[in-house]
Design an enzyme around this catalytic site. Structure first.
Site, PDB file in Angstrom:
ATOM      1  N   CYS A   1       0.841  -1.194   0.000  1.00 55.30           N
ATOM      2  CA  CYS A   1       0.000   0.000   0.000  1.00 55.30           C
ATOM      3  C   CYS A   1       0.881   1.252   0.000  1.00 55.30           C
ATOM      4  O   CYS A   1       1.998   1.242   0.513  1.00 55.30           O
ATOM      5  CB  CYS A   1      -0.911  -0.003   1.230  1.00 55.30           C
ATOM      6  SG  CYS A   1      -2.078   1.391   1.242  1.00 55.30           S
TER       7      CYS A   1
ATOM      8  N   ASP B   1       0.426   3.755   1.734  1.00 50.38           N
ATOM      9  CA  ASP B   1       0.387   4.350   3.075  1.00 50.38           C
ATOM     10  C   ASP B   1       1.793   4.653   3.609  1.00 50.38           C
ATOM     11  O   ASP B   1       2.672   3.786   3.592  1.00 50.38           O
ATOM     12  CB  ASP B   1      -0.336   3.362   4.013  1.00 50.38           C
ATOM     13  CG  ASP B   1      -0.754   4.016   5.315  1.00 50.38           C
ATOM     14  OD1 ASP B   1       0.121   4.562   6.011  1.00 50.38           O
ATOM     15  OD2 ASP B   1      -1.954   3.968   5.642  1.00 50.38           O
TER      16      ASP B   1
ATOM     17  N   ARG C   1       2.870   4.848   6.436  1.00 48.72           N
ATOM     18  CA  ARG C   1       3.259   4.084   7.635  1.00 48.72           C
ATOM     19  C   ARG C   1       3.744   2.678   7.317  1.00 48.72           C
ATOM     20  O   ARG C   1       4.064   1.909   8.230  1.00 48.72           O
ATOM     21  CB  ARG C   1       2.051   4.001   8.588  1.00 48.72           C
ATOM     22  CG  ARG C   1       1.574   5.353   9.079  1.00 48.72           C
ATOM     23  CD  ARG C   1       0.204   5.262   9.705  1.00 48.72           C
ATOM     24  NE  ARG C   1      -0.828   4.895   8.713  1.00 48.72           N
ATOM     25  CZ  ARG C   1      -2.115   4.765   9.002  1.00 48.72           C
ATOM     26  NH1 ARG C   1      -2.535   4.953  10.243  1.00 48.72           N
ATOM     27  NH2 ARG C   1      -2.986   4.458   8.056  1.00 48.72           N
TER      28      ARG C   1
ATOM     29  N   HIS D   1      -2.104  -4.081   4.985  1.00 46.39           N
ATOM     30  CA  HIS D   1      -1.907  -3.676   6.386  1.00 46.39           C
ATOM     31  C   HIS D   1      -3.259  -3.403   7.029  1.00 46.39           C
ATOM     32  O   HIS D   1      -4.208  -2.986   6.355  1.00 46.39           O
ATOM     33  CB  HIS D   1      -1.002  -2.435   6.471  1.00 46.39           C
ATOM     34  CG  HIS D   1      -1.618  -1.191   5.884  1.00 46.39           C
ATOM     35  ND1 HIS D   1      -2.172  -0.210   6.667  1.00 46.39           N
ATOM     36  CD2 HIS D   1      -1.774  -0.782   4.604  1.00 46.39           C
ATOM     37  CE1 HIS D   1      -2.634   0.758   5.880  1.00 46.39           C
ATOM     38  NE2 HIS D   1      -2.413   0.441   4.628  1.00 46.39           N
TER      39      HIS D   1
ATOM     40  N   CYS E   1      -6.097  -0.048   6.816  1.00 49.49           N
ATOM     41  CA  CYS E   1      -5.875   0.505   5.475  1.00 49.49           C
ATOM     42  C   CYS E   1      -7.036   1.451   5.105  1.00 49.49           C
ATOM     43  O   CYS E   1      -8.201   1.035   5.090  1.00 49.49           O
ATOM     44  CB  CYS E   1      -5.770  -0.633   4.464  1.00 49.49           C
ATOM     45  SG  CYS E   1      -5.410  -0.028   2.795  1.00 49.49           S
TER      46      CYS E   1
HETATM   47 CO    CO Z   1      -3.428   1.134   3.005  1.00 48.19          CO
END
Ligand code: CO
Length: 201
Positions: free
Chosen positions: A42, A44, A46, A98, A101
């Site tokens: 992803c 993301d 993080r 994750h 998400c």
């Molecule tokens: Co995500």
């Protein structure tokens, strides 16, 4: 004009730090890359691919998009898979989702979010095909967590069903497709035990 100077300062420190332990690191790497792994994760912030698995530049080929999706008409993702499998000959493709998400959470909501809803359509399809399992869970958080896992499992199937991976297996190339999920709350990876290593697995 020198914009974002702190990022250039960070970069200088990072580069010097690596060269401290291996003076030739970048010179050697510039000549070739031979990563064993393709990471599909992803976007993301993080979930930083290399850092999570402790791999250096040159060791992990990476594709990231919102909610780690592998669409059969996504030329961007498919081109990455093809280069990784046919040219780099990676041995492992890791689809890593994750918990928490945002794309998966958005797909679970009734309201509209704009263009992204088209991208998240596949996650809605996954949710509806597992509606009974999701409804049996006691709360929204657990449903979202499970849908994050189901989405990874679905994308592993999508990778395994690409012509690229099917043809690699047909010619006897070693290639394993894994489904993992990362906990942003504890920094830990979990293997969803859905590894596929051949067309008949
Ligand atoms: Co995500």
């Amino acid at each position: 004009m020198n914009t974002l100077p702190h990022l250039f300062a960070n970069n200088l420190a990072w580069s010097e730090n690596i060269r401290k332990t291996n003076a030739e690191f970048f010179e050697t790497l510039a000549k070739q890359q031979s990563p064993e792994y393709l990471w599909i994760g992803c976007s993301d912030s993080r979930v930083p691919a290399n850092e999570i698995v402790g791999l250096m530049p040159g060791e992990l080929f990476v594709h990231r998009n919102v909610s780690n999706l592998v669409g059969h008409s996504d030329m961007n993702c498919l081109s990455v898979v093809q280069f990784a499998v046919d040219v780099l000959k990676v041995k492992h493709i890791i689809v890593c989702g994750h918990y928490g998400c945002c794309g998966v959470l958005a797909a679970l909501e009734e309201k509209r979010h704009g263009l992204i809803d088209n991208w998240l359509r596949d996650i809605r399809v996954t949710a509806s095909s597992h509606q009974a399992e999701l409804n049996a869970l006691p709360n929204k958080n657990m449903q979202a967590d499970r849908l994050c896992e189901l989405n990874v499992i679905e994308q592993v199937k999508n990778v395994a069903n690409t012509t690229i991976v099917e043809e690699a297996w047909q010619r006897g190339q070693e290639l394993h497709v894994h489904g993992w999920i990362y906990g942003i709350k504890d920094g830990l990876l979990r293997d969803l035990s859905v590894t596929v290593s051949s067309a008949h697995a």
